[in-house]
Enzyme design. Structure first.
Site, PDB file in Angstrom:
ATOM      1  N   LYS A  11       0.820  -1.222   0.000  1.00 40.27           N
ATOM      2  CA  LYS A  11       0.000   0.000   0.000  1.00 40.27           C
ATOM      3  C   LYS A  11       0.857   1.277   0.000  1.00 40.27           C
ATOM      4  CE  LYS A  11      -4.005  -2.170   2.195  1.00 40.27           C
ATOM      5  NZ  LYS A  11      -5.018  -2.042   3.278  1.00 40.27           N
ATOM      6  N   TYR A  51     -12.339  -2.149  -4.096  1.00 41.08           N
ATOM      7  CA  TYR A  51     -12.878  -2.285  -2.737  1.00 41.08           C
ATOM      8  C   TYR A  51     -14.406  -2.163  -2.718  1.00 41.08           C
ATOM      9  CZ  TYR A  51      -8.314  -2.174  -0.342  1.00 41.08           C
ATOM     10  OH  TYR A  51      -7.073  -2.473   0.151  1.00 41.08           O
ATOM     11  N   ASN A 114      -2.063   0.139   6.804  1.00 36.31           N
ATOM     12  CA  ASN A 114      -1.561  -1.131   7.332  1.00 36.31           C
ATOM     13  C   ASN A 114      -0.636  -1.868   6.353  1.00 36.31           C
ATOM     14  OD1 ASN A 114      -3.486  -1.938   5.533  1.00 36.31           O
ATOM     15  ND2 ASN A 114      -4.645  -3.207   6.961  1.00 36.31           N
ATOM     16  N   HIS A 117      -2.227  -5.474   1.540  1.00 33.01           N
ATOM     17  CA  HIS A 117      -3.531  -6.123   1.343  1.00 33.01           C
ATOM     18  C   HIS A 117      -3.291  -7.526   0.833  1.00 33.01           C
ATOM     19  CE1 HIS A 117      -7.580  -6.990  -0.069  1.00 33.01           C
ATOM     20  NE2 HIS A 117      -6.993  -7.489  -1.146  1.00 33.01           N
ATOM     21  N   GLU A 128      -9.818 -10.430  -7.636  1.00 33.53           N
ATOM     22  CA  GLU A 128      -8.771  -9.405  -7.452  1.00 33.53           C
ATOM     23  C   GLU A 128      -7.611  -9.599  -8.430  1.00 33.53           C
ATOM     24  OE1 GLU A 128      -7.787  -9.469  -3.285  1.00 33.53           O
ATOM     25  OE2 GLU A 128      -9.717  -8.583  -2.724  1.00 33.53           O
TER      26      GLU A 128
HETATM   27  P1  CMP Z   1      -7.504  -4.549   3.417  1.00 35.53           P
HETATM   28  O1  CMP Z   1      -7.029  -5.937   3.693  1.00 35.53           O
HETATM   29  O2  CMP Z   1      -6.860  -3.835   2.292  1.00 35.53           O
HETATM   30  O3  CMP Z   1      -9.074  -4.588   3.167  1.00 35.53           O
HETATM   31  C1  CMP Z   1      -9.918  -3.495   3.460  1.00 35.53           C
HETATM   32  C2  CMP Z   1      -9.202  -2.412   4.179  1.00 35.53           C
HETATM   33  O4  CMP Z   1     -10.015  -1.485   4.849  1.00 35.53           O
HETATM   34  C3  CMP Z   1      -8.364  -3.016   5.286  1.00 35.53           C
HETATM   35  O5  CMP Z   1      -7.272  -3.699   4.738  1.00 35.53           O
HETATM   36  C4  CMP Z   1      -8.031  -1.823   6.128  1.00 35.53           C
HETATM   37  O6  CMP Z   1      -6.840  -1.175   5.733  1.00 35.53           O
HETATM   38  C5  CMP Z   1      -9.207  -0.916   5.855  1.00 35.53           C
HETATM   39  N1  CMP Z   1      -9.983  -0.780   7.083  1.00 35.53           N
HETATM   40  C6  CMP Z   1     -10.599  -1.737   7.776  1.00 35.53           C
HETATM   41  N2  CMP Z   1     -11.205  -1.227   8.867  1.00 35.53           N
HETATM   42  C7  CMP Z   1     -10.933   0.099   8.852  1.00 35.53           C
HETATM   43  C8  CMP Z   1     -11.278   1.166   9.702  1.00 35.53           C
HETATM   44  N3  CMP Z   1     -12.000   0.963  10.805  1.00 35.53           N
HETATM   45  N4  CMP Z   1     -10.835   2.395   9.383  1.00 35.53           N
HETATM   46  C9  CMP Z   1     -10.101   2.604   8.264  1.00 35.53           C
HETATM   47  N5  CMP Z   1      -9.756   1.609   7.395  1.00 35.53           N
HETATM   48  C10 CMP Z   1     -10.169   0.376   7.706  1.00 35.53           C
END
Ligand code: CMP
Length: 139
Positions: A11, A51, A114, A117, A128
């Site tokens: 990311k 998403y 984070n 993904h 995906e």
């Molecule tokens: P990802 O695995 O990319 O799939 C969906 C993403 O939404 C997840 O990782 C997080 O980075 C994001 N996400 C999930 N919960 C929250 C939240 N409460 N606030 C902001 N982003 C979120």
């Protein structure tokens, strides 16, 4: 154990911090193979489509903003049980809850930023991978 493919995204936060190599090292150390990779700066439309399953969530707008902030590295990974194994390599979605040595523990900042993904199931992996690598041959 079945050979599977999964979709990985390094990311924007991780690319900005110059940690692409560190993340790929953890992937390779787990015996997952990089079958395809490209760096791209997602458009809003691409991020929203990717998403779409989260479009009703309160964090959707923030997620799309973040994912389009700067370039990402999109990869197709392959290996035995690759979908679950890559999720184990990434660790919990919230870096604070992720186990030591995982991608998100090492490189993630918070639940939004984070670092990586990974697909969460066979059906999502197929969607995906096709979304970013529509011509990828299944060998
Ligand atoms: P990802 O695995 O990319 O799939 C969906 C993403 O939404 C997840 O990782 C997080 O980075 C994001 N996400 C999930 N919960 C929250 C939240 N409460 N606030 C902001 N982003 C979120």
């Amino acid at each position: 154990m079945a050979i599977e493919r999964t979709l990985s995204i390094i990311k924007p936060d991780a690319v900005e911090k110059n940690t692409i190599g560190g993340i790929i090292q953890l992937i390779e150390a787990a015996d997952l193979k990089v079958k395809a990779a490209k760096m791209m700066h997602l458009t809003k439309r691409q991020a929203q489509g990717f998403y779409a399953v989260h479009k009703e969530r309160p964090f959707f707008g923030e997620l799309v903003e973040f994912m389009t902030r700067s370039p990402v590295v999109v990869m197709c990974l392959e290996g035995e049980n690759a979908i679950q194994r890559y999720r184990d390599v990434m660790g919990a979605t919230d870096p604070k809850k992720a186990a030591d040595g995982t991608i998100r523990k090492k490189y993630g900042a918070n639940i939004g930023e984070n670092a990586s993904h990974g697909s969460d199931a066979k059906e999502t992996a197929a969607f995906e991978i096709g979304y970013f690598f529509p011509g990828l041959e299944i060998s």
